[in-house]
Design a protein around this motif. Structure first.
Motif, short mmCIF file in Angstrom:
data_model
loop_
_atom_site.label_atom_id
_atom_site.label_comp_id
_atom_site.label_asym_id
_atom_site.label_seq_id
_atom_site.Cartn_x
_atom_site.Cartn_y
_atom_site.Cartn_z
N GLU A 68 -2.93 6.39 0.41
CA GLU A 68 -3.97 5.65 -0.31
C GLU A 68 -5.11 5.23 0.62
OE1 GLU A 68 -1.82 3.38 -4.03
OE2 GLU A 68 -2.05 2.24 -2.20
N CYS A 86 -7.05 1.96 0.96
CA CYS A 86 -7.00 0.56 0.52
C CYS A 86 -8.20 -0.17 1.12
CB CYS A 86 -5.70 -0.09 1.00
SG CYS A 86 -5.61 -1.86 0.62
N ILE A 122 0.87 -1.18 0.00
CA ILE A 122 0.00 0.00 0.00
C ILE A 122 0.91 1.22 0.00
CG2 ILE A 122 -1.82 1.27 1.22
CD1 ILE A 122 -2.47 -1.37 2.72
N VAL A 134 -6.90 2.03 5.72
CA VAL A 134 -7.23 0.65 5.30
C VAL A 134 -8.62 0.33 5.85
CG1 VAL A 134 -6.60 -1.79 5.43
CG2 VAL A 134 -4.81 -0.04 5.31
N THR A 175 -3.02 7.52 5.34
CA THR A 175 -3.24 6.22 4.71
C THR A 175 -4.35 5.50 5.48
OG1 THR A 175 -0.89 6.21 4.20
CG2 THR A 175 -2.07 4.14 3.89
N ALA A 233 -11.94 3.00 -3.47
CA ALA A 233 -10.55 2.78 -3.05
C ALA A 233 -9.56 3.16 -4.14
CB ALA A 233 -10.35 1.32 -2.68
N ARG A 291 -6.73 1.35 -3.95
CA ARG A 291 -6.18 0.00 -4.10
C ARG A 291 -7.16 -0.99 -3.46
NH1 ARG A 291 -0.57 -1.55 -4.72
NH2 ARG A 291 -0.20 0.69 -4.66
N VAL A 348 -4.94 -8.14 -6.37
CA VAL A 348 -4.69 -6.75 -5.97
C VAL A 348 -4.90 -5.90 -7.20
CG1 VAL A 348 -3.02 -5.08 -5.08
CG2 VAL A 348 -2.95 -7.44 -4.26
#
Length: 233
Positions: free
Chosen positions: A34, A36, A30, A193, A191, A205, A207, A219
């Motif tokens: 981002e 994710c 990652i 998640v 970041t 998202a 990612r 992915v």
């Protein structure tokens, strides 16, 4: 170098003579800033993955790196420091302290941090400045989850981990919470998640990591992530 790296991570739980392999050969990266989304069915291994990344569980094999640091080699004391300073957590259930006001719940987290954000400023950021002195029982579910997000953000963590953050909320409130997470990530460069079983959320998202039977099925990168307002499920 990627901000988060999983390298051939495995996790085996042992109960007596019985071994259960929760994760097998999990590898992905990652980048900093981002969003994710980690998606998979119940029992796929998503929460185990999140707990390892958050320092709440240890891995059996492989390596996990955050910001160049191999957290899989940390001892218990170092792991506690890592959880305290580097990670913000948002869970499905809000885990607020009932006899503290909303802003006091946020202040507790900022007191644990080296470089915290101002608690009232974060309450304003999540749209709850006027509810700061209310107790959790006086807040709706969506408002309580906003307080939980404010508490995580006030620590000014390197990484924000969200485990089914809308699981206990109705559709519209859930969308508002995801928009808050998306906007926060975009504005602050944090970041984020997000663990979910809802594959519709993958559109928001940068990612997407799909987990199936304890391993990474795929992915993918979204070149043009959707705003949460435009996603229906």
């Amino acid at each position: 170098m990627a901000f988060v790296t999983f390298e051939n991570v495995g996790k085996v739980y042992k109960t007596g003579d019985v071994e259960v392999r929760a994760l097998h050969n999990v590898s992905f990266k990652i980048e900093k800033g981002e969003i994710c989304v980690v998606v998979g069915q119940s029992g796929a291994g998503k929460t185990t993955l999140l707990n390892i990344l958050g320092g709440m569980d240890t891995l059996t094999e492989g390596h996990v790196l955050l910001d160049g640091r191999d957290i899989s080699t940390l001892n218990e004391k170092q792991m506690a420091t890592y959880r305290r300073f580097d990670i913000g957590f948002v869970f499905q259930f809000y885990n607020l302290i009932p006899n503290l006001t909303a802003v006091e719940n946020v202040e507790i987290a900022s007191q644990l941090s080296k470089d915290p954000l101002d608690s009232m400023a974060v309450m304003k950021q999540v749209g709850l400045a006027d509810r700061a002195l209310n107790f959790p029982a006086q807040l709706s579910g969506g408002e309580q989850q906003r307080v939980a997000i404010a508490r995580a953000l006030a620590k000014n963590p390197k990484l924000l981990l969200c485990d089914e953050p809308t699981g206990a909320l109705d559709y519209e409130t859930g969308k508002a919470i995801l928009k808050l997470l998306q906007d926060t990530c975009r504005k602050s460069g944090m970041t984020v998640v997000i663990i979910t079983h809802n594959s519709a959320l993958t559109a928001m998202a940068d990612r997407v990591v799909k987990i199936k039977n304890g391993t990474v099925a795929s992915v993918s990168i979204n070149e043009n992530p959707e705003s949460i307002e435009n996603i229906e499920w």
